[in-house]
Scaffold this motif. Structure first.
Motif, PDB file in Angstrom:
ATOM      1  N   MET A 108       0.833  -1.211   0.000  1.00 43.58           N
ATOM      2  CA  MET A 108       0.000   0.000   0.000  1.00 43.58           C
ATOM      3  C   MET A 108       0.864   1.255   0.000  1.00 43.58           C
ATOM      4  O   MET A 108       0.547   2.236  -0.683  1.00 43.58           O
ATOM      5  CB  MET A 108      -0.931  -0.007   1.207  1.00 43.58           C
ATOM      6  N   ALA A 109       1.980   1.238   0.753  1.00 42.05           N
ATOM      7  CA  ALA A 109       2.856   2.397   0.797  1.00 42.05           C
ATOM      8  C   ALA A 109       3.526   2.641  -0.554  1.00 42.05           C
ATOM      9  O   ALA A 109       3.687   3.774  -0.979  1.00 42.05           O
ATOM     10  CB  ALA A 109       3.907   2.210   1.891  1.00 42.05           C
ATOM     11  N   VAL A 148       2.380   1.693  -3.581  1.00 46.90           N
ATOM     12  CA  VAL A 148       1.400   2.042  -4.608  1.00 46.90           C
ATOM     13  C   VAL A 148       0.959   3.484  -4.465  1.00 46.90           C
ATOM     14  O   VAL A 148       0.784   4.190  -5.463  1.00 46.90           O
ATOM     15  CB  VAL A 148       0.179   1.090  -4.529  1.00 46.90           C
ATOM     16  N   ASN A 149       0.805   3.954  -3.249  1.00 46.64           N
ATOM     17  CA  ASN A 149       0.323   5.319  -3.028  1.00 46.64           C
ATOM     18  C   ASN A 149       1.431   6.350  -3.018  1.00 46.64           C
ATOM     19  O   ASN A 149       1.159   7.536  -2.882  1.00 46.64           O
ATOM     20  CB  ASN A 149      -0.458   5.396  -1.707  1.00 46.64           C
ATOM     21  N   ALA A 150       2.669   5.952  -3.159  1.00 49.28           N
ATOM     22  CA  ALA A 150       3.780   6.901  -3.053  1.00 49.28           C
ATOM     23  C   ALA A 150       4.021   7.696  -4.292  1.00 49.28           C
ATOM     24  O   ALA A 150       3.551   7.801  -5.258  1.00 49.28           O
ATOM     25  CB  ALA A 150       5.068   6.148  -2.728  1.00 49.28           C
TER      26      ALA A 150
END
Length: 44
Positions: free
Chosen positions: A39-40, A42-44
């Motif tokens: 998640m970190a 992909v959203n970065a």
């Protein structure tokens, strides 16, 4: 009432249950950490 004698009870089933719980917990933590890392990234 029967007299209690320490160390005579067969605890094989309890030991297997505890081992299963530890393995489940370990792999759950690994999966949660992997999901959080994904998640970190992909959203970065």
């Amino acid at each position: 009432m029967a007299e209690h004698k320490h160390g005579e009870m067969d605890i094989e089933v309890q030991e297997k249950t505890y081992e299963g719980f530890i393995n489940f917990t370990k792999w759950s933590v690994v999966a949660i950490i992997a999901i959080l890392i994904f998640m970190a990234l992909v959203n970065a």
